[in-house]
Design a protein around this motif. Structure first.
Motif, PDB file in Angstrom:
ATOM      1  N   CYS A  94     119.169  44.599 -22.336  1.00 45.67           N
ATOM      2  CA  CYS A  94     117.955  45.215 -22.867  1.00 45.67           C
ATOM      3  C   CYS A  94     117.192  45.820 -21.702  1.00 45.67           C
ATOM      4  CB  CYS A  94     117.092  44.190 -23.610  1.00 45.67           C
ATOM      5  SG  CYS A  94     116.323  42.961 -22.540  1.00 45.67           S
ATOM      6  N   LYS A  95     116.165  46.576 -22.003  1.00 50.30           N
ATOM      7  CA  LYS A  95     115.327  47.151 -20.955  1.00 50.30           C
ATOM      8  C   LYS A  95     114.327  46.112 -20.467  1.00 50.30           C
ATOM      9  CE  LYS A  95     115.623  51.912 -22.652  1.00 50.30           C
ATOM     10  NZ  LYS A  95     114.856  53.079 -23.144  1.00 50.30           N
ATOM     11  N   VAL A  96     113.929  46.234 -19.196  1.00 46.55           N
ATOM     12  CA  VAL A  96     112.931  45.341 -18.619  1.00 46.55           C
ATOM     13  C   VAL A  96     111.846  46.195 -17.976  1.00 46.55           C
ATOM     14  CG1 VAL A  96     112.481  43.446 -17.023  1.00 46.55           C
ATOM     15  CG2 VAL A  96     114.706  43.605 -18.160  1.00 46.55           C
ATOM     16  N   PHE A  97     110.605  45.939 -18.337  1.00 46.23           N
ATOM     17  CA  PHE A  97     109.485  46.753 -17.851  1.00 46.23           C
ATOM     18  C   PHE A  97     108.996  46.232 -16.500  1.00 46.23           C
ATOM     19  CE2 PHE A  97     104.944  48.215 -18.118  1.00 46.23           C
ATOM     20  CZ  PHE A  97     105.228  49.577 -18.043  1.00 46.23           C
ATOM     21  N   CYS A  98     109.778  46.525 -15.469  1.00 47.37           N
ATOM     22  CA  CYS A  98     109.377  46.157 -14.110  1.00 47.37           C
ATOM     23  C   CYS A  98     110.200  46.953 -13.115  1.00 47.37           C
ATOM     24  CB  CYS A  98     109.541  44.653 -13.857  1.00 47.37           C
ATOM     25  SG  CYS A  98     111.244  44.093 -13.706  1.00 47.37           S
ATOM     26  N   ALA A  99     109.772  46.963 -11.865  1.00 48.05           N
ATOM     27  CA  ALA A  99     110.486  47.648 -10.788  1.00 48.05           C
ATOM     28  C   ALA A  99     111.647  46.785 -10.305  1.00 48.05           C
ATOM     29  CB  ALA A  99     109.523  47.946  -9.642  1.00 48.05           C
ATOM     30  N   ASP A 100     112.445  47.332  -9.399  1.00 51.59           N
ATOM     31  CA  ASP A 100     113.557  46.581  -8.827  1.00 51.59           C
ATOM     32  C   ASP A 100     113.051  45.438  -7.961  1.00 51.59           C
ATOM     33  OD1 ASP A 100     115.376  48.235 -10.055  1.00 51.59           O
ATOM     34  OD2 ASP A 100     115.579  49.568  -8.323  1.00 51.59           O
ATOM     35  N   HIS A 101     113.877  44.408  -7.842  1.00 53.66           N
ATOM     36  CA  HIS A 101     113.469  43.207  -7.114  1.00 53.66           C
ATOM     37  C   HIS A 101     113.120  43.501  -5.656  1.00 53.66           C
ATOM     38  CE1 HIS A 101     113.259  38.970  -6.025  1.00 53.66           C
ATOM     39  NE2 HIS A 101     114.015  39.262  -4.980  1.00 53.66           N
ATOM     40  N   ALA A 102     113.891  44.357  -4.992  1.00 53.93           N
ATOM     41  CA  ALA A 102     113.656  44.628  -3.576  1.00 53.93           C
ATOM     42  C   ALA A 102     112.258  45.192  -3.346  1.00 53.93           C
ATOM     43  CB  ALA A 102     114.719  45.585  -3.042  1.00 53.93           C
ATOM     44  N   LEU A 103     111.834  46.120  -4.178  1.00 56.39           N
ATOM     45  CA  LEU A 103     110.501  46.704  -4.030  1.00 56.39           C
ATOM     46  C   LEU A 103     109.423  45.682  -4.362  1.00 56.39           C
ATOM     47  CD1 LEU A 103     108.586  49.037  -3.514  1.00 56.39           C
ATOM     48  CD2 LEU A 103     108.964  49.819  -5.865  1.00 56.39           C
ATOM     49  N   LEU A 104     109.611  44.935  -5.438  1.00 59.91           N
ATOM     50  CA  LEU A 104     108.626  43.909  -5.812  1.00 59.91           C
ATOM     51  C   LEU A 104     108.467  42.880  -4.700  1.00 59.91           C
ATOM     52  CD1 LEU A 104     109.535  43.251  -9.566  1.00 59.91           C
ATOM     53  CD2 LEU A 104     107.622  44.578  -8.666  1.00 59.91           C
ATOM     54  N   ALA A 105     109.578  42.474  -4.084  1.00 54.84           N
ATOM     55  CA  ALA A 105     109.521  41.486  -3.006  1.00 54.84           C
ATOM     56  C   ALA A 105     108.745  42.022  -1.819  1.00 54.84           C
ATOM     57  CB  ALA A 105     110.944  41.098  -2.583  1.00 54.84           C
ATOM     58  N   THR A 106     108.958  43.283  -1.482  1.00 53.10           N
ATOM     59  CA  THR A 106     108.238  43.907  -0.362  1.00 53.10           C
ATOM     60  C   THR A 106     106.747  43.980  -0.641  1.00 53.10           C
ATOM     61  OG1 THR A 106     110.191  45.224   0.203  1.00 53.10           O
ATOM     62  CG2 THR A 106     108.081  45.979   1.074  1.00 53.10           C
ATOM     63  N   PHE A 111     102.541  41.028   4.409  1.00 51.72           N
ATOM     64  CA  PHE A 111     102.771  41.784   5.642  1.00 51.72           C
ATOM     65  C   PHE A 111     103.620  43.027   5.370  1.00 51.72           C
ATOM     66  CE2 PHE A 111     105.223  42.643   9.564  1.00 51.72           C
ATOM     67  CZ  PHE A 111     104.154  42.940  10.410  1.00 51.72           C
ATOM     68  N   THR A 112     104.749  42.861   4.678  1.00 54.70           N
ATOM     69  CA  THR A 112     105.650  43.994   4.465  1.00 54.70           C
ATOM     70  C   THR A 112     105.102  45.003   3.464  1.00 54.70           C
ATOM     71  OG1 THR A 112     106.892  42.821   2.735  1.00 54.70           O
ATOM     72  CG2 THR A 112     107.678  42.588   5.005  1.00 54.70           C
ATOM     73  N   VAL A 113     104.095  44.631   2.683  1.00 55.95           N
ATOM     74  CA  VAL A 113     103.526  45.571   1.715  1.00 55.95           C
ATOM     75  C   VAL A 113     103.092  46.860   2.393  1.00 55.95           C
ATOM     76  CG1 VAL A 113     101.237  44.491   1.910  1.00 55.95           C
ATOM     77  CG2 VAL A 113     101.762  45.912  -0.072  1.00 55.95           C
ATOM     78  N   PHE A 114     102.607  46.769   3.620  1.00 52.59           N
ATOM     79  CA  PHE A 114     102.102  47.966   4.299  1.00 52.59           C
ATOM     80  C   PHE A 114     103.222  48.921   4.690  1.00 52.59           C
ATOM     81  CE2 PHE A 114      98.814  44.719   4.912  1.00 52.59           C
ATOM     82  CZ  PHE A 114      97.724  45.396   4.371  1.00 52.59           C
ATOM     83  N   GLU A 115     104.475  48.425   4.700  1.00 50.92           N
ATOM     84  CA  GLU A 115     105.613  49.302   4.973  1.00 50.92           C
ATOM     85  C   GLU A 115     105.797  50.332   3.865  1.00 50.92           C
ATOM     86  OE1 GLU A 115     108.984  46.781   5.380  1.00 50.92           O
ATOM     87  OE2 GLU A 115     108.224  45.728   7.151  1.00 50.92           O
ATOM     88  N   THR A 116     105.331  50.019   2.675  1.00 55.50           N
ATOM     89  CA  THR A 116     105.508  50.924   1.530  1.00 55.50           C
ATOM     90  C   THR A 116     104.361  51.920   1.402  1.00 55.50           C
ATOM     91  OG1 THR A 116     104.320  49.546  -0.088  1.00 55.50           O
ATOM     92  CG2 THR A 116     106.647  49.030   0.316  1.00 55.50           C
ATOM     93  N   LEU A 117     103.349  51.810   2.251  1.00 60.54           N
ATOM     94  CA  LEU A 117     102.123  52.588   2.072  1.00 60.54           C
ATOM     95  C   LEU A 117     101.908  53.639   3.157  1.00 60.54           C
ATOM     96  CD1 LEU A 117      99.727  49.643   1.106  1.00 60.54           C
ATOM     97  CD2 LEU A 117     101.222  50.988  -0.381  1.00 60.54           C
ATOM     98  N   GLY A 118     102.925  53.904   3.961  1.00 59.44           N
ATOM     99  CA  GLY A 118     102.768  54.839   5.068  1.00 59.44           C
ATOM    100  C   GLY A 118     102.381  56.238   4.638  1.00 59.44           C
ATOM    101  N   PHE A 119     102.682  56.591   3.394  1.00 58.33           N
ATOM    102  CA  PHE A 119     102.383  57.925   2.884  1.00 58.33           C
ATOM    103  C   PHE A 119     100.895  58.111   2.608  1.00 58.33           C
ATOM    104  CE2 PHE A 119     102.654  55.151  -0.703  1.00 58.33           C
ATOM    105  CZ  PHE A 119     101.652  55.599  -1.545  1.00 58.33           C
ATOM    106  N   ALA A 120     100.171  57.019   2.432  1.00 61.46           N
ATOM    107  CA  ALA A 120      98.807  57.066   1.879  1.00 61.46           C
ATOM    108  C   ALA A 120      97.823  57.727   2.847  1.00 61.46           C
ATOM    109  CB  ALA A 120      98.338  55.667   1.536  1.00 61.46           C
ATOM    110  N   ARG A 121      97.004  58.605   2.309  1.00 61.44           N
ATOM    111  CA  ARG A 121      95.944  59.244   3.078  1.00 61.44           C
ATOM    112  C   ARG A 121      94.567  58.951   2.491  1.00 61.44           C
ATOM    113  NH1 ARG A 121      99.631  59.160   5.663  1.00 61.44           N
ATOM    114  NH2 ARG A 121     100.804  60.814   6.697  1.00 61.44           N
TER     115      ARG A 121
END
Length: 456
Positions: A94-106, A111-121
């Motif tokens: 079935c479908k699951v309404f969530c992102a992939d585990h790797a992204l959710l874990a980050t 600490f690692t959350v900021f690795e995903t935000l480098g684009f932000a201005r």
């Protein structure tokens, strides 16, 4: 559509159900027996499942069986069980309404959350460093310490004295983050395939010390809205996402702020991320969620008035455990806010909260933990590596034969009697011809059959 909402202990799960129940069949699941949604006033089945934090494979088995037996079309996780479900969501029929585990874990890692935000201005980031051992702590600047994985503001150290540093528990990792002064802001968004379907920003006006907000004041903040929309598009995000922010009083962080960080304008700083459901949904117009999510309707709308958890707010005020000072207008604030715990048209039974509290108190006494810890210990994920594939001695499958009309697969455990799955290329269906030894009720065979039919 039949929708399974997990994390049924939460008010977020209940509000999701209210948003979907008129046009879809809703059922609930949780590893907590007396989950809040079990007492929903509308007809909705409840299923108890194994606790994912203590019995990952039992939880996976329960969820697969539930999806098959109840013909579930979509799972919407609302609490930290999302980290476990995301680890095997591609194995579910079935479908699951969530992102992939790797992204959710980050994102869950402070600490690692900021690795995903480098684009932000549109927003800024406080100085943050990883602490693996006591000597990593830098006491030369005004900062706080918090575990890399935590919830409810647990274990935050706001005064990093030499004594606190000496007794720091380094059995897990910490982050040291520059202390920010200003207004606490939060947001919550619902996204699908990189599109922001709905977004709300709010001021956490009254909150438990270092913990959950009990009074949510909606507000507009263009920087936060733009940042969230860009994040969702950048990561092609699907699911629920929330961030915590600090809006500094005058664009400066603290008196000891280094020159390169000082700003003349009002600053909005991202502090951390909650890649799951949060109280922000209580500020949304529930009637607009299903059309936006399933019918390509207009964006989800928000309510203009604040919401509050009125009974807990009064209780924590009496106990003097609120983070903010309560002024003379507290009564007026409460009067103009909608009560999250008393929905005007679908109030939950008065037994719901006492029943849940009794179970939590039993957990607390049995395990010697705090009440807040008792509410999440069975679903919380703290970065542990989750098993991949299937457990040792479990079911595998391989191609037996194929023709223009059919495909035949064998499945089962090596060394045991194998099962047989037949796929009909003409009808697009499948048949479980033989059940493998050890596959009680053919659960694994049925799940594999559905997955193989859906495979390209």
């Amino acid at each position: 559509m039949k929708i399974l909402i997990t994390g049924a202990r939460s008010y977020v799960a209940y509000y999701w159900a209210l948003a979907l129940k008129d046009k879809h069949e809703v059922i609930f699941a949780d590893s907590m027996a007396m989950a809040y949604c079990r007492f929903a006033p509308f007809k909705a089945a409840f299923f108890k499942v194994a606790p994912p934090a203590q019995d990952f494979w039992g939880f996976r088995k329960d969820l697969v069986e539930l999806v098959l037996n109840e013909a579930v079309d979509l799972i919407i996780p609302t609490c930290e069980e999302v980290f476990f479900i995301s680890a095997f969501k591609n194995e579910l029929p079935c479908k699951v309404f969530c992102a992939d585990h790797a992204l959710l874990a980050t994102l869950h890692n402070k600490f690692t959350v900021f690795e995903t935000l480098g684009f932000a201005r549109a927003v800024k980031f406080p100085e943050t460093q990883l602490i693996r051992q006591r000597s990593d702590v830098d006491r030369s600047f005004n900062s706080i310490l918090k575990p890399v994985f935590s919830r409810f503001g647990a274990k935050i150290i706001t005064d990093i004295s030499l004594a606190e540093q000496a007794k720091l528990d380094v059995s897990f990792q910490w982050v040291q983050q520059r202390r920010l002064t200003g207004r606490s802001l939060c947001n919550y968004a619902i996204a699908l395939d990189g599109r922001m379907l709905g977004h709300v920003c709010y001021h956490a006006r009254h909150r438990i010390k270092h913990s959950s907000a009990l009074y949510l004041e909606p507000m507009e903040n263009e920087a936060i809205t733009n940042f969230t929309r860009a994040f969702i598009a950048k990561h092609n995000y699907t699911g629920q996402i929330a961030f915590d922010f600090i809006q500094t009083d005058d664009g400066r962080v603290t008196a000891d702020l280094s020159q390169n960080l000082a700003q003349a304008d009002l600053g909005v700083y991202v502090i951390e991320c909650n890649p799951r459901g949060t109280s922000g949904i209580h500020l949304m117009d529930l009637s607009t969620i299903a059309p936006a999510l399933f019918e390509d309707g207009p964006a989800i709308q928000n309510h203009p008035e604040p919401v509050a958890f009125k009974f807990p707010l009064r209780m924590y005020r009496c106990l003097k455990l609120l983070e903010t000072r309560v002024g003379a207008f507290f009564g007026a604030e409460l009067k103009r806010a909608r009560d999250v715990l008393s929905h005007p048209t679908h109030p939950v039974s008065c037994l719901a909260t006492p029943a849940a509290l009794v179970e939590l108190l039993w957990r607390r006494l049995r395990r010697g933990i705090k009440l807040t810890e008792a509410s999440t210990y069975d679903i919380e994920w703290n970065g542990e590596k989750l098993p991949e594939g299937a457990p040792a001695g479990s079911f595998s499958y391989w191609l037996e034969s194929e023709s223009d009309r059919e495909v035949v697969y064998r499945y089962g455990v090596s060394g045991k009697e194998l099962g047989l799955i037949h796929l009909d290329r003409m009808t697009g269906g499948y048949h479980l011809l033989e059940v493998a030894q050890g596959d009680e009720g053919g659960v694994e065979g049925e799940a594999l059959g559905q997955l193989l039919v859906q495979a390209p």
